[in-house]
Every structure is written in structure tokens, then in C-alpha cells.
Design a protein around this motif. Structure first.
Motif, mmCIF file in Angstrom:
data_model
loop_
_atom_site.group_PDB
_atom_site.id
_atom_site.type_symbol
_atom_site.label_atom_id
_atom_site.label_comp_id
_atom_site.label_asym_id
_atom_site.label_seq_id
_atom_site.Cartn_x
_atom_site.Cartn_y
_atom_site.Cartn_z
ATOM 1 N N LEU A 106 4.365 8.417 4.213
ATOM 2 C CA LEU A 106 5.876 8.393 3.477
ATOM 3 C C LEU A 106 5.762 7.131 3.140
ATOM 4 C CD1 LEU A 106 8.760 9.671 2.775
ATOM 5 C CD2 LEU A 106 9.553 9.804 4.730
ATOM 6 N N LEU A 107 5.923 6.454 2.726
ATOM 7 C CA LEU A 107 5.495 4.799 2.719
ATOM 8 C C LEU A 107 6.748 4.359 1.598
ATOM 9 C CD1 LEU A 107 4.619 2.232 3.830
ATOM 10 C CD2 LEU A 107 3.206 2.332 2.160
ATOM 11 N N SER A 108 7.694 3.477 2.189
ATOM 12 C CA SER A 108 8.383 3.329 0.503
ATOM 13 C C SER A 108 8.848 1.879 0.742
ATOM 14 C CB SER A 108 10.023 3.248 1.463
ATOM 15 O OG SER A 108 10.263 2.213 2.152
ATOM 16 N N LEU A 109 9.047 1.315 -0.511
ATOM 17 C CA LEU A 109 9.072 -0.054 -0.602
ATOM 18 C C LEU A 109 10.328 -1.259 0.165
ATOM 19 C CD1 LEU A 109 8.569 -2.807 -2.540
ATOM 20 C CD2 LEU A 109 10.760 -1.453 -4.240
ATOM 21 N N VAL B 4 1.420 -1.279 0.486
ATOM 22 C CA VAL B 4 -0.040 0.422 0.094
ATOM 23 C C VAL B 4 0.648 1.395 -0.264
ATOM 24 C CG1 VAL B 4 -1.236 1.563 1.492
ATOM 25 C CG2 VAL B 4 -1.540 -1.137 1.055
ATOM 26 N N GLN B 5 0.298 2.001 -0.890
ATOM 27 C CA GLN B 5 0.926 3.458 -0.806
ATOM 28 C C GLN B 5 -0.287 4.464 -0.103
ATOM 29 O OE1 GLN B 5 4.926 3.513 -1.379
ATOM 30 N NE2 GLN B 5 4.548 1.764 -1.474
ATOM 31 N N MET B 6 0.192 5.952 -0.597
ATOM 32 C CA MET B 6 -1.007 6.730 -0.025
ATOM 33 C C MET B 6 -0.400 8.540 -1.182
ATOM 34 S SD MET B 6 -2.674 5.641 1.786
ATOM 35 C CE MET B 6 -3.458 6.772 2.713
ATOM 36 N N THR B 7 -1.488 8.694 -1.486
ATOM 37 C CA THR B 7 -1.153 9.977 -2.567
ATOM 38 C C THR B 7 -1.482 11.248 -1.610
ATOM 39 O OG1 THR B 7 -3.633 9.849 -3.174
ATOM 40 C CG2 THR B 7 -2.319 8.584 -4.666
ATOM 41 N N LYS B 8 -1.191 12.269 -2.005
ATOM 42 C CA LYS B 8 -1.714 13.676 -1.374
ATOM 43 C C LYS B 8 -2.916 13.966 -0.611
ATOM 44 C CE LYS B 8 -1.516 17.167 -4.577
ATOM 45 N NZ LYS B 8 -0.233 18.011 -5.309
ATOM 46 N N ASP B 9 -3.466 12.844 -1.508
ATOM 47 C CA ASP B 9 -4.976 13.335 -1.029
ATOM 48 C C ASP B 9 -5.316 12.416 -0.739
ATOM 49 O OD1 ASP B 9 -4.425 12.268 -3.363
ATOM 50 O OD2 ASP B 9 -6.627 13.228 -4.430
ATOM 51 N N GLY B 10 -4.782 11.523 0.554
ATOM 52 C CA GLY B 10 -5.272 10.256 0.724
ATOM 53 C C GLY B 10 -5.960 9.213 0.067
ATOM 54 N N LEU C 136 7.944 6.172 -7.502
ATOM 55 C CA LEU C 136 6.930 5.261 -9.077
ATOM 56 C C LEU C 136 7.868 5.454 -10.152
ATOM 57 C CD1 LEU C 136 3.832 7.369 -8.692
ATOM 58 C CD2 LEU C 136 4.528 5.128 -7.344
ATOM 59 N N THR C 137 9.012 6.220 -9.787
ATOM 60 C CA THR C 137 9.922 6.228 -11.085
ATOM 61 C C THR C 137 9.908 5.113 -12.183
ATOM 62 O OG1 THR C 137 11.157 8.033 -10.009
ATOM 63 C CG2 THR C 137 12.157 6.966 -11.627
ATOM 64 N N SER C 138 10.958 3.881 -11.026
ATOM 65 C CA SER C 138 11.412 2.573 -12.443
ATOM 66 C C SER C 138 9.459 1.968 -12.391
ATOM 67 C CB SER C 138 12.154 1.750 -10.898
ATOM 68 O OG SER C 138 11.395 1.416 -9.978
ATOM 69 N N SER C 139 8.481 2.075 -11.780
ATOM 70 C CA SER C 139 7.200 1.047 -12.225
ATOM 71 C C SER C 139 6.717 1.711 -12.776
ATOM 72 C CB SER C 139 6.224 0.786 -10.483
ATOM 73 O OG SER C 139 6.694 1.971 -9.966
ATOM 74 N N THR C 140 6.512 2.609 -13.186
ATOM 75 C CA THR C 140 5.390 4.343 -13.686
ATOM 76 C C THR C 140 6.068 4.763 -14.968
ATOM 77 O OG1 THR C 140 5.110 6.129 -12.436
ATOM 78 C CG2 THR C 140 4.191 4.292 -11.703
ATOM 79 N N THR C 141 5.695 5.633 -15.381
ATOM 80 C CA THR C 141 5.275 6.264 -16.654
ATOM 81 C C THR C 141 6.238 8.378 -15.685
ATOM 82 O OG1 THR C 141 3.739 6.765 -17.457
ATOM 83 C CG2 THR C 141 4.769 5.898 -18.916
ATOM 84 N N ALA C 142 6.297 7.766 -14.432
ATOM 85 C CA ALA C 142 6.117 9.369 -13.468
ATOM 86 C C ALA C 142 7.670 9.801 -14.253
ATOM 87 C CB ALA C 142 6.047 8.861 -12.170
ATOM 88 N N GLY C 143 8.324 9.180 -14.440
ATOM 89 C CA GLY C 143 9.836 9.769 -14.849
ATOM 90 C C GLY C 143 9.731 11.533 -15.738
ATOM 91 N N THR C 144 9.057 10.740 -17.106
ATOM 92 C CA THR C 144 8.350 11.828 -17.816
ATOM 93 C C THR C 144 7.334 12.876 -17.532
ATOM 94 O OG1 THR C 144 7.292 9.761 -18.916
ATOM 95 C CG2 THR C 144 9.775 10.310 -19.992
ATOM 96 N N ALA C 145 6.622 11.869 -17.446
ATOM 97 C CA ALA C 145 4.988 12.982 -16.160
ATOM 98 C C ALA C 145 5.684 13.581 -15.942
ATOM 99 C CB ALA C 145 3.688 12.096 -16.866
ATOM 100 N N CYS D 67 -2.367 0.406 -4.905
ATOM 101 C CA CYS D 67 -1.077 -1.013 -5.015
ATOM 102 C C CYS D 67 -0.208 -0.359 -5.419
ATOM 103 C CB CYS D 67 -1.643 -2.246 -4.676
ATOM 104 S SG CYS D 67 -3.069 -2.323 -4.175
ATOM 105 N N MET D 68 1.037 -0.239 -4.847
ATOM 106 C CA MET D 68 2.138 -0.424 -5.583
ATOM 107 C C MET D 68 3.261 -0.710 -5.166
ATOM 108 S SD MET D 68 3.730 1.148 -8.418
ATOM 109 C CE MET D 68 2.433 1.922 -8.721
ATOM 110 N N HIS D 69 4.425 -1.244 -5.606
ATOM 111 C CA HIS D 69 5.468 -1.363 -4.672
ATOM 112 C C HIS D 69 6.481 -0.837 -3.766
ATOM 113 C CE1 HIS D 69 4.201 -6.421 -4.332
ATOM 114 N NE2 HIS D 69 4.334 -6.575 -5.137
ATOM 115 N N SER D 70 6.522 0.651 -4.555
ATOM 116 C CA SER D 70 7.643 1.323 -3.866
ATOM 117 C C SER D 70 6.797 2.872 -3.857
ATOM 118 C CB SER D 70 8.734 1.396 -5.245
ATOM 119 O OG SER D 70 9.565 2.851 -4.630
ATOM 120 N N ALA D 71 7.197 3.845 -3.105
ATOM 121 C CA ALA D 71 6.557 4.763 -2.907
ATOM 122 C C ALA D 71 7.670 5.720 -3.855
ATOM 123 C CB ALA D 71 7.373 5.883 -1.397
#
Length: 723
Positions: free
Chosen positions: A716-719, A341-347, A357-366, A351-355
Motif C-alpha cells: 500500500l504505497l501512495s503518492l 516506486v509502486q508495487m503490483t499485487k504480484d510483487g 492509477l486513475t489520473s496518470s493512466t487509462t486504468a479508469g476505463t480499463a 515507477c509511478m507517482h501515485s498508487a
């Protein structure tokens, strides 16, 4: 059989040899001994042919390679000898045209390099025909010619002559050889190579199998002749070669099998799955396989084949947990699926294995502008879930993480961006509609000791933990609320597991008496003290431990198992081991680059209660097979690794001194400070009272019980990077 780098035997020569062998029964067995090609009559399982013995582990055609091929493979394993001759006509077993990349010949005789024309091209190197037998026997030793394989046994064994093989091996197989047939097998080289006597390519000859039937009993072809690979490294439809050959009465043997090479993505780095593609598909089966790893091929033939429809053992007898793509986990027969479990800033809990998101999503470019460094999690910058709203997360695409991508081992690139992000309530709804036996919800706050030292200079160790728990408490409330609203607090069909590396988090779930709590231990240890065990039992019913705590390692070889598992189980704690990965670079040499051997080791030798794996299909295939039950008296089985069996063969000084044993667990390693009250973290650009943006109905439901003081709270939740 000639290796692909050797001079090919011409049609004319092959026909002449065939006529000669057929005319002399005594010569039949003699030639069979020379080539190690005595086969049992038809009507038997596919034959395992060991190329140069167990050449995936030991130097090709060495004493250890042949001995281990016999001791670890099916009883009727065929020992392959690629024949070379010295200048005085002594025969040696050595794969490849030249000697320099697999022996020490270039060091011993630096001036003996020669050049010969092969297939019209100049080939430079050291050739056996330029040396006498005495020169080779008395001076030259064997080395491993593939860098990913152990060099531990280099220089300790000499070249094997045919006389050596008769004495050491064939006498022990004499009774079997008398009952067997000698068959002449014509070997195909790559399809674009020209066969010199016919001036046709081997690809063209494969379309004229009838002419080969005139002088041979079978053919040996590269495996791509049967299952071609497309440019994207996925399998193309199979050819008709096997069916065409069988229709003519020709046997078919496939070559090119090895556990430690990149193959089709269809196999998910499981060498057993590749063998099954050739011997256990609905349309055909080859008659044999030529392999560098004969134990793996033997296991596929004797254990895994024809067990696809067999039932899995009850979950209570051996659990398999899963850690990646949920839909595939259910399809691949995982017992337990998980949501970290990870949490967004709006609560919103998702499900995501790491807080990060760079390696597991396209967040690095977005969301490059939202990159930051949070030293409590990692010493590199990242884009963290708690800095994005749920609506922003939903604009991203998943990005399949491949832990060995830098080594060229990608995971299923065709599905790189497949799937969708799930909120925790959505995960729970999906799990309830499935047939899994349980779910595991991870609430991890992993911070390495090194990071603590760097990020908390000038503060106490306890202060670091208090800081992270203050910022992560909202996740505990979110998980509690979601499980309760979905009815899992009263669930009787599916077991609920709560996993965390923090004892205080597990304490927060003690009120759910039907839940099983699992303490994730991130440090390496070799056993546990009684005080630490007593403390663990206050917070948890089981432990998830790393593979690194299971055995003492010396140079990628196991020397002995530790007491880590037994000490925990003696205290009546359930033990889960993970994370298991199929990629051969992840496996020590004792596992033969075979993930199924690792599974057999943890389940049968160490008797773990559950396995955490990225590849549930591999585990399910093993547990469906009869070889997963060690109580059965089978003629062949997939055996657990034996610590010390390989390292004891190494010459003195071949291995670096082993590191000291890992410490035992103590209370300070498992007990964390109590969770402090929730502390709101309001960012300057987010109004404290702002409503949650674009939540789904199920996500909104999970928010209602979160007790968060504002939409800007940072969870603040880390993988937990499961090694």
C-alpha cells in the motif's frame, strides 16, 4: 499606436502625420513623448515595449505600472501609452476604446453610457471623449481589467495624463531621448480586420510591405503574424514576414505577449521560452516586443538569449531534480531523475507517482470493476497499483496528468499517452546508461492528518502508522534488492538518493553508506526546533520541503521569508524545494507569473541546494544564463522576488488579515514508529502461492529478493503529492 479595439489610423492620416513629423525636428520629440516611442538607433538588442507600463501586475497605464516597468526592466525600456482624449482635448494614457472595464467610470457616472459605431458595429460603453479632463481626473480611478491579475491596487490611482508622464518619467530619460531616433511604427490589427482607407484587410496589407515603407520605419504586428498557431495550439512554421520586412528596411515589433495567458503548448507555460522563439531563433529576430510583463521580456533579452549552448554549472553547486517523463528529463538536462516506486499485487516494483492509477493512466476505463476506496490513502475511490498484476498494468497507457486542466491549462496533449511504464530495474539500467549525475528513488507513505483522523476513528495515531508500514514493507525490500543487483551499492559516478516521508524507511537504508537519504516533510512549517533537527540527522542527510513553507503569505503576496531553509541548513542538512510548476496559476504575484523568477528566488535568495521541478528545461535555461550567477556585475539580471515589496504598496484594508505563522518542526513531526515485520495480505481471489504473471526478466530479478510471502501481498504505497 492604436490598440486593436481603437479606431485604426488610416493610410492617408498616417502618411500626413509622417510628413509632418519629418519636417519638424522639435515636433519629432514632442510626438515621441506623446506616444512614448523614442527608439535607439539600429544595431541594438530587441526593444522591450511595456504596454501601459507593467500592466500584468498593476492597472494599465497607472502610476505604479509605469514606475515598476522602469525599475524592473532594461534601462532602455519603452513605455507604451495608448492615447485617448477628453472632450476638452486633454490626452490620457489608457489602453482600449472604452473606459468601463478598466476604471470606475461606470460606477461614478452610471448614466453616461454611450454607443458609437466602430468598424461598422455598435460599441456600447463609457468613452473618454464624453467627459472633461476634470471629470476624469477628480472622480475616476483605475482598476485591473483581467480577473487573474491582482485587484489589490484597484481604486487607488487615477488616470494618467500626458503631462503627468512628462514630469514623472521623461525628464529622467532626457539624456537618452536626446540621443535617440523617433520612429513611426504602423500597427497592424488582426488579419481579418478591414483597414478603412484602403478597404483591404490587415492580412492583405501584410503582403504589401513595400507600400508601408513609403511612410513608416517599422510595423507592429500580432505575434501570430510571425509564428502562427495551428488549431491544436501548437506552432505552425514561421512566416517570412520578418525577413521580408527586414529586406525592405522595415523594423518588426511583435505584440500580444503576456505571462498569464494560454499560448502554444510548444512553450510549456514558460514565457521566457516564447520570447526566445521570437528573438533567439536561427532564422531571424524581431526588433522589439510589446508586453504586459516587461521584466520577463527584459530577462529574455539580457539573460536567456544566446545562452543555449552554454554549459551548466557543476551539479554540486546547484542541483535540479525532475519528477515526470524520464526521457525528456535527460534531454532537458536534469541532474537527477527519479522513480517513485509502486508495487503490483504480484510483487513487481515499478515507477509511478501515485498508487492510484486513475489520473496518470487509462486504468479508469480499463479496470472500472477494480475501483475501491482506501481511506488510508485518500477519501475518494481509485484504482490502485496493488490491486493489479504487472501484466495488467502493462495493458494500460500513460495518461499525462495536468494539475490545472480544469482551468484550461493542459500539458502537452500531443504526448498525452506517450511513453511506457518502467520497472525499477529498467529505470536503473536506463539511468546508468545516461549522463545524469544522480538518481532519486522515492518510497513514500503519505497520509494526511485529516485522512488519519477519518480513517482511524477509535484507534491511536501510532496504530495508523503501524498499519500502513505493515502493508508497505515489501517495497523497502524490493528497492534494496534492485539497487544492489544493479550495482548501485558500489556506484561512484552517480549519487543515489533515497527519499521518504517515513523516518523508519530511511533507517532501513542506513547500511548503504554512500546513499544520501532525504526526508520528505509534508506539513507546512516556518522553522525547526533543535530536538527535531537532531532527530532528522539520525535518519537523513537532507530534507525535501514544500514551497508553502518558504514564505509568509497574505492574499497571494509574500510578506517575508520564513526561517525554514536557514534552520535546516544551519544543521548541515541539504535542502530540496519542490515541486516547481510553470503554470502561472501556480505562482504568487511576487513572481510576476514568471517561473524563472521563482527559480531565481529559491536558488539565489533562499540558497536552496536543489530544486524539484516538472519543467527541467526552464531551470536549465536559467542556470545556463549569466544571470544565474549573482556575483557577476551585470547591467541587468533576473532578480529574486522581494517579499513585502508589493504588499507594502497596497492601500490599508485592501488585503485580508494575514494568517498566523506556520509552526516550527518538533520531533513528533519527523519521527515515525519502527517498521513492523512483513505481514502478508492474501486476497480471497488470489491463491497465496500463485506465480508472478508475465514479468520481464528484469522485473523477475527484482522479485527474487523481495522476501514477499505470497503473490497476493498488497504494497500500500501512495503518492507524495508534492505541492
Amino acid at each position: 499606436m492604436a490598440d486593436s479595439e481603437r479606431y485604426p489610423i488610416s493610410y492617408q492620416d498616417f502618411s500626413a502625420i509622417s510628413r509632418l513629423i519629418r519636417s519638424d525636428v522639435q515636433l519629432q520629440c514632442h510626438v515621441a513623448k506623446l506616444l512614448i516611442l523614442c527608439y535607439h538607433p539600429t544595431g541594438r538588442p530587441p526593444q522591450v515595449v511595456a504596454r501601459g507600463g507593467f500592466s500584468g501586475l498593476f492597472p494599465d497605464a497607472s502610476q505604479f505600472a509605469y514606475q515598476f516597468a522602469l525599475s524592473t526592466s532594461l534601462p532602455d525600456v519603452v513605455l507604451f501609452c495608448d492615447l485617448q482624449f477628453s472632450s476638452d482635448k486633454t490626452g490620457f494614457c489608457k489602453t482600449g476604446l472604452t473606459l468601463d472595464n478598466s476604471t470606475t467610470v461606470s460606477e461614478i457616472f452610471p448614466k453616461m453610457e454611450r454607443t458609437y459605431k466602430v468598424h461598422g458595429e455598435d460599441v456600447h460603453g463609457w468613452f473618454s471623449l464624453d467627459f472633461t479632463a476634470d471629470q476624469l481626473i477628480q472622480n475616476v480611478t483605475l482598476i485591473q481589467n483581467i480577473f487573474s491579475r491582482p485587484s489589490t491596487f484597484d481604486g487607488s490611482m487615477g488616470m494618467y495624463t500626458l503631462d503627468d508622464i512628462r514630469v514623472d518619467f521623461l525628464k529622467s530619460l532626457g539624456a537618452k531621448l536626446k540621443k535617440s531616433k523617433t520612429k513611426l511604427i504602423f500597427r497592424f490589427l488582426n488579419d481579418d480586420v478591414v483597414e478603412p482607407s484602403t478597404k483591404k484587410t490587415y492580412g492583405e496589407l501584410a503582403k504589401d510591405l513595400k507600400s508601408i515603407k513609403d511612410f513608416a520605419a517599422g510595423i507592429l504586428v500580432p505575434k501570430t503574424y510571425i509564428w502562427p498557431l495551428k488549431k491544436d495550439q501548437y506552432l505552425a512554421p514561421s512566416t517570412s514576414l520578418v525577413k521580408d520586412a527586414h529586406a525592405l528596411g522595415l523594423e518588426v515589433y511583435a505584440s500580444g505577449f503576456a505571462n498569464d495567458i494560454s499560448t502554444s503548448y510548444n512553450y510549456s507555460y514558460d514565457p521566457g521560452a516564447e520570447y526566445l522563439q521570437f528573438i533567439d531563433n536561427p532564422d531571424f529576430s524581431v526588433d522589439g516586443v510589446l508586453t504586459d510583463f516587461p521584466p520577463t521580456a527584459s530577462g529574455a533579452v539580457a539573460c536567456l538569449a544566446h545562452s543555449k549552448g552554454s554549459p551548466l554549472p557543476p551539479p554540486g553547486s546547484k542541483l535540479r531534480m525532475f519528477t515526470t517523463v524520464l526521457s525528456l528529463a535527460i534531454k532537458d538536462a536534469a541532474d537527477i531523475i527519479d522513480c517513485s516506486v509502486q508495487m503490483t499485487k504480484d510483487g513487481v516494483a515499478f515507477c509511478m507517482h501515485s498508487a492510484d492509477l486513475t489520473s496518470s493512466t487509462t486504468a479508469g476505463t480499463a479496470f472500472v470493476s477494480k475501483s475501491s476506496t482506501v481511506h488510508e490513502i485518500q477519501n475518494k475511490s481509485g484504482i490502485f497499483a496493488f490491486d493489479l498484476s504487472w501484466s495488467e498494468v502493462q495493458t494500460l497507457k500513460p495518461d499525462l496528468y495536468s494539475p490545472f486542466a480544469q482551468a484550461g491549462l493542459k500539458r502537452n496533449p500531443a504526448a498525452k499517452n506517450a511513453g511506457k511504464f518502467m520497472t525499477l530495474p529498467q529505470f536503473l539500467d536506463m539511468a546508468k546508461a545516461s549522463n545524469v549525475s544522480g538518481i532519486l528513488v522515492e518510497v513514500e507513505f503519505v497520509i494526511s492528518e485529516e485522512l488519519i483522523k477519518h480513517s482511524c476513528a477509535g484507534c491511536t495515531h501510532a496504530a495508523c502508522f503501524i498499519s500502513r508500514q505493515e502493508r508497505g514493507l515489501g517495497v523497502v525490500d524490493a528497492v534494496t534488492s534492485a539497487l544492489t543487483k544493479s550495482g548501485y551499492d558500489k556506484e561512484t559516478k552517480q549519487q543515489v538518493y533515497i527519499q521518504s516521508d517515513d523516518s523508519s524507511v530511511l533507517s532501513a537504508f542506513k547500511k548503504f553508506t554512500t546513499f544520501k537519504r532525504v526526508l520528505s516533510i509534508e506539513i507546512q512549517f516556518s522553522g525547526a526546533s533543535k530536538p527535531s533537527l537532531d532527530d532528522i540527522k539520525k535518519y537523513a542527510d537532507g530534507v525535501r520541503m514544500h514551497r508553502s513553507s518558504l514564505a509568509q503569505i497574505s492574499g497571494y503576496f509574500m510578506t517575508h521569508f520564513t526561517h525554514a531553509v536557514s534552520s535546516l541548513q544551519a544543521a548541515n542538512l541539504t535542502v530540496f524545494i519542490g515541486v516547481l510548476k510553470n503554470e502561472f496559476m501556480n505562482l504568487g504575484f511576487d513572481y510576476f507569473a514568471d517561473p524563472t523568477v521563482e527559480i531565481a528566488t529559491y536558488s539565489s535568495a533562499l540558497m536552496a541546494d536543489g530544486l524539484v521541478t516538472d519543467y527541467p528545461a526552464t531551470a536549465a535555461t536559467f542556470f545556463r544564463s549569466p544571470c544565474s550567477d549573482m556575483s557577476l556585475n551585470l547591467s541587468y539580471s533576473i532578480l529574486p522576488a522581494q517579499p513585502g515589496a508589493l504588499v507594502n504598496l497596497a492601500a490599508p484594508g485592501a488585503l485580508a488579515p494575514a494568517a498566523g505563522p506556520a509552526p516550527v518542526l518538533e520531533p513528533k513531526d519527523v519521527v515515525d514508529p519502527p517498521l513492523p515485520p512483513v505481514k502478508a495480505v492474501i486476497t480471497a481471489d488470489t491463491p497465496a502461492a500463485a506465480p508472478a504473471a508475465d514479468n520481464t526478466s528484469s522485473a523477475a530479478g527484482s522479485n527474487a529478493g523481495n522476501n514477499l510471502l505470497g503473490a497476493g501481498i498488497v504494497a500500500l504505497l501512495s503518492l507524495s503529492f508534492l505541492h
